[in-house]
Design a protein around this motif. Sequence first.
Motif, PDB file in Angstrom:
ATOM      1  N   HIS A  39      34.414  23.334  37.100  1.00 49.16           N
ATOM      2  CA  HIS A  39      34.417  24.493  37.987  1.00 49.16           C
ATOM      3  C   HIS A  39      35.445  25.498  37.492  1.00 49.16           C
ATOM      4  O   HIS A  39      36.594  25.147  37.226  1.00 49.16           O
ATOM      5  N   ILE A  40      35.028  26.744  37.346  1.00 52.91           N
ATOM      6  CA  ILE A  40      35.924  27.834  36.964  1.00 52.91           C
ATOM      7  C   ILE A  40      36.177  28.691  38.203  1.00 52.91           C
ATOM      8  O   ILE A  40      35.255  29.321  38.726  1.00 52.91           O
ATOM      9  N   LEU A  41      37.424  28.662  38.687  1.00 55.75           N
ATOM     10  CA  LEU A  41      37.812  29.481  39.821  1.00 55.75           C
ATOM     11  C   LEU A  41      38.107  30.892  39.332  1.00 55.75           C
ATOM     12  O   LEU A  41      39.094  31.127  38.642  1.00 55.75           O
ATOM     13  N   THR A  42      37.222  31.833  39.661  1.00 57.14           N
ATOM     14  CA  THR A  42      37.427  33.214  39.243  1.00 57.14           C
ATOM     15  C   THR A  42      38.381  33.914  40.216  1.00 57.14           C
ATOM     16  O   THR A  42      38.762  33.367  41.246  1.00 57.14           O
ATOM     17  N   SER A  43      38.755  35.132  39.886  1.00 54.47           N
ATOM     18  CA  SER A  43      39.675  35.875  40.743  1.00 54.47           C
ATOM     19  C   SER A  43      38.953  36.583  41.888  1.00 54.47           C
ATOM     20  O   SER A  43      39.600  37.034  42.830  1.00 54.47           O
ATOM     21  N   HIS A  44      37.642  36.682  41.785  1.00 52.71           N
ATOM     22  CA  HIS A  44      36.835  37.401  42.780  1.00 52.71           C
ATOM     23  C   HIS A  44      35.414  36.873  42.644  1.00 52.71           C
ATOM     24  O   HIS A  44      34.987  36.495  41.550  1.00 52.71           O
ATOM     25  N   GLU A  45      34.678  36.823  43.745  1.00 60.60           N
ATOM     26  CA  GLU A  45      33.303  36.312  43.668  1.00 60.60           C
ATOM     27  C   GLU A  45      32.426  37.130  42.735  1.00 60.60           C
ATOM     28  O   GLU A  45      31.523  36.571  42.089  1.00 60.60           O
ATOM     29  N   GLN A  46      32.655  38.443  42.630  1.00 57.58           N
ATOM     30  CA  GLN A  46      31.860  39.237  41.696  1.00 57.58           C
ATOM     31  C   GLN A  46      32.062  38.729  40.277  1.00 57.58           C
ATOM     32  O   GLN A  46      31.111  38.646  39.489  1.00 57.58           O
ATOM     33  N   GLY A  47      33.298  38.363  39.948  1.00 65.85           N
ATOM     34  CA  GLY A  47      33.575  37.794  38.629  1.00 65.85           C
ATOM     35  C   GLY A  47      32.822  36.497  38.401  1.00 65.85           C
ATOM     36  O   GLY A  47      32.378  36.202  37.287  1.00 65.85           O
ATOM     37  N   ALA A  48      32.644  35.704  39.467  1.00 68.25           N
ATOM     38  CA  ALA A  48      31.898  34.448  39.345  1.00 68.25           C
ATOM     39  C   ALA A  48      30.433  34.707  39.020  1.00 68.25           C
ATOM     40  O   ALA A  48      29.831  34.034  38.182  1.00 68.25           O
ATOM     41  N   ALA A  49      29.845  35.701  39.707  1.00 66.39           N
ATOM     42  CA  ALA A  49      28.441  36.038  39.440  1.00 66.39           C
ATOM     43  C   ALA A  49      28.266  36.547  38.014  1.00 66.39           C
ATOM     44  O   ALA A  49      27.325  36.156  37.315  1.00 66.39           O
ATOM     45  N   HIS A  50      29.179  37.423  37.569  1.00 63.03           N
ATOM     46  CA  HIS A  50      29.069  37.949  36.205  1.00 63.03           C
ATOM     47  C   HIS A  50      29.313  36.851  35.161  1.00 63.03           C
ATOM     48  O   HIS A  50      28.691  36.853  34.093  1.00 63.03           O
ATOM     49  N   PRO A  79      31.885  37.695  53.483  1.00 62.64           N
ATOM     50  CA  PRO A  79      32.311  38.501  52.337  1.00 62.64           C
ATOM     51  C   PRO A  79      32.225  37.762  51.014  1.00 62.64           C
ATOM     52  O   PRO A  79      32.050  38.384  49.971  1.00 62.64           O
ATOM     53  N   GLY A  80      32.342  36.435  51.062  1.00 62.99           N
ATOM     54  CA  GLY A  80      32.190  35.671  49.819  1.00 62.99           C
ATOM     55  C   GLY A  80      30.815  35.864  49.226  1.00 62.99           C
ATOM     56  O   GLY A  80      30.661  36.150  48.036  1.00 62.99           O
ATOM     57  N   SER A  81      29.798  35.731  50.063  1.00 59.62           N
ATOM     58  CA  SER A  81      28.425  35.879  49.563  1.00 59.62           C
ATOM     59  C   SER A  81      28.101  37.337  49.232  1.00 59.62           C
ATOM     60  O   SER A  81      27.428  37.620  48.233  1.00 59.62           O
ATOM     61  N   THR A  82      28.577  38.272  50.055  1.00 61.15           N
ATOM     62  CA  THR A  82      28.265  39.682  49.749  1.00 61.15           C
ATOM     63  C   THR A  82      28.958  40.149  48.483  1.00 61.15           C
ATOM     64  O   THR A  82      28.466  41.049  47.808  1.00 61.15           O
ATOM     65  N   ASN A  83      30.090  39.529  48.140  1.00 57.43           N
ATOM     66  CA  ASN A  83      30.753  39.882  46.882  1.00 57.43           C
ATOM     67  C   ASN A  83      29.942  39.455  45.657  1.00 57.43           C
ATOM     68  O   ASN A  83      30.219  39.915  44.540  1.00 57.43           O
ATOM     69  N   PHE A 108      37.647  48.630  32.922  1.00 50.19           N
ATOM     70  CA  PHE A 108      38.655  47.570  32.976  1.00 50.19           C
ATOM     71  C   PHE A 108      39.305  47.515  34.353  1.00 50.19           C
ATOM     72  O   PHE A 108      39.603  46.441  34.889  1.00 50.19           O
ATOM     73  N   ARG A 109      39.512  48.679  34.952  1.00 51.87           N
ATOM     74  CA  ARG A 109      40.127  48.735  36.270  1.00 51.87           C
ATOM     75  C   ARG A 109      39.267  48.053  37.336  1.00 51.87           C
ATOM     76  O   ARG A 109      39.783  47.603  38.362  1.00 51.87           O
ATOM     77  N   MET A 110      37.959  48.002  37.112  1.00 50.70           N
ATOM     78  CA  MET A 110      37.056  47.462  38.127  1.00 50.70           C
ATOM     79  C   MET A 110      37.322  45.975  38.410  1.00 50.70           C
ATOM     80  O   MET A 110      37.413  45.564  39.556  1.00 50.70           O
ATOM     81  N   ASN A 111      37.398  45.164  37.355  1.00 49.51           N
ATOM     82  CA  ASN A 111      37.552  43.715  37.521  1.00 49.51           C
ATOM     83  C   ASN A 111      38.606  43.138  36.582  1.00 49.51           C
ATOM     84  O   ASN A 111      38.465  42.012  36.097  1.00 49.51           O
ATOM     85  N   MET A 112      39.679  43.888  36.336  1.00 52.25           N
ATOM     86  CA  MET A 112      40.699  43.433  35.385  1.00 52.25           C
ATOM     87  C   MET A 112      41.417  42.173  35.869  1.00 52.25           C
ATOM     88  O   MET A 112      42.048  41.466  35.072  1.00 52.25           O
ATOM     89  N   ASN A 113      41.296  41.867  37.175  1.00 48.26           N
ATOM     90  CA  ASN A 113      41.927  40.644  37.689  1.00 48.26           C
ATOM     91  C   ASN A 113      41.365  39.386  37.052  1.00 48.26           C
ATOM     92  O   ASN A 113      41.994  38.325  37.119  1.00 48.26           O
TER      93      ASN A 113
END
Length: 558
Positions: free
Chosen positions: A45-56, A77-81, A438-443
């Motif tokens: 399991h890779i814990l991303t910094s944001h759910e959008q990062g997980a989808a990408h 919000p987890g699913s909507t992200n 980069f600013r969008m998902n740099m986390n």
Amino acid sequence: MELTGSQIVIECLKEQGVDTVFGYPGGTILNIYDELYKHSNEIRHILTSHEQGAAHAADGYARATGKVGVCFATSGPGSTNLVTGIATAYMDSVPMVAITANVAVNLLGRDTFQEVDIAGITMPITKHNFIVKDITKLADTIRKAFKIAKSGRPGPVLVDITKDVTAAKTSYKKVTPEVIQRKTDEITEEDIKQAIEMIERSKKPFIFVGGGAVISEAHDELKEFVDKVDAPVTDTLMGKGAFDGTDERYTGMLGMHGTKASNLGVTECDLLITIGARFSDRVTGNVKKFAKNAKIIQIDVDPAEINKNIITRCSVVGDIKEVLRLLNQRLGQQNHKEWLEHIHDLKQKFPLKYNKEVLTGPFVLEKLYEVTGGDAIITTEVGQHQMWAAQFFKYNLPRTFITSGGLGTMGYGLGACIGAKVGMPDKTVINIAGDGCFRMNMNEIATATRYNIPIIEIIFNNHVLGMVRQWQTLFYEQRYSYTNLNDKVDFVKLAEAMGAKAYRITKKEEVESVLKEAIALKEPVVIECIIDSDDKVWPMVAPGAAIEEVFTEEDIKK
């Protein structure tokens, strides 16, 4: 045997051969995460910094490996992200299964804390989706989700599971997944015969390759087909690598930022053989003038794409690898020596150009190709840097260029880069970004450093939203409305704060040594390249114009 819903989720993932999940835990999905914890030696399991990062990341993993990518998120919000990542995968036909959890059945529809109808929200952007309210249907639903995601034209599938189902128990029996057959039922003898007759009559054929050729793993069949037809080849963003970008018949990309050789050649051709491409507006320009001298053959696995944007003379519906195999068996050797010589002259007359005196994106990409020998997976964000990566790095194998083509998602590339590297650990994986993206998902740099995933993030920092500014320069009389990013953010310090090695390049002479060092480090690296805010992507076709009206900076000056 009797298992809980959470145990069934994990067992079904193991059935499907899933080795990696990208996600972010939360209240409703805790039961599944608790079970995942017990199987951490089998499923990473890779814990991303944001759910959008997980989808990408799941998307990038799928594109790089050809397997189904998997992501987890909690309710609300987890699913909507996940939504932007799911839509990105949907537009580019990426096989992905998103598993979300929702509130218990008796709490649905009551505006419960963190309740949202994620199945309803994602209905237009998934190939299919499910909400599981009955434990006895859980295993079969997950199995269906994987089958749907990877069969025919692939795409994302969402499975939303209520929390009470994850805790309930029912009997479970392991099932071996059925082998997904390539789609051939709609390939007809009549269509194959018509395509061959049109090819044999053609004097000036052009082959146009899209992402479907990558998805169907048709690299070898495509090469044989091109050799037999004896025609030049152009591609879309999604089609890169399906045909060898170093081959002498390759003319570069087609469309808004396509080469003059491709745009003029397709306009002149008498037959356009379209393989796994959907005729996006970015490719066709003015559809009334697109390939105006050509009859069009379209080969695609999805019948919905036939005659959707461009009217064809002949279509063959079916898996591209299988269609090309049939055509190769029946087609005799063609000869178009004069036509190929003409296209070669166009390539010589209209090469891609950039200012070689200063540090630019194209220079960095050409140097990156030289340093890696082309043996790398390139992911990108969206904008000028994306176009330069398509133009100036050569792709000779499929699944080596990973980008958001259909949705054009800023913030896509870094997560996708992480997913691609996890899926292909022996490959050098590099994300090409602009400072705005980069600013969008740099986390997600923090995700790479947490797991020491050795990706390289190259940021072309021009202190503006480059592609939007380019349009403002050319079409909006230089009214730069909210596209300047010239503030005090220090990307090097930011990357270092998240644990990455970071470099800043300000001149050409620094590029090669920094790239070599970054590749050798085998750790997460961020490289900021300072480029001019007025650098542009050339050539270009104005929106609404015909692709033959392609122009360069020199054309404007003239």
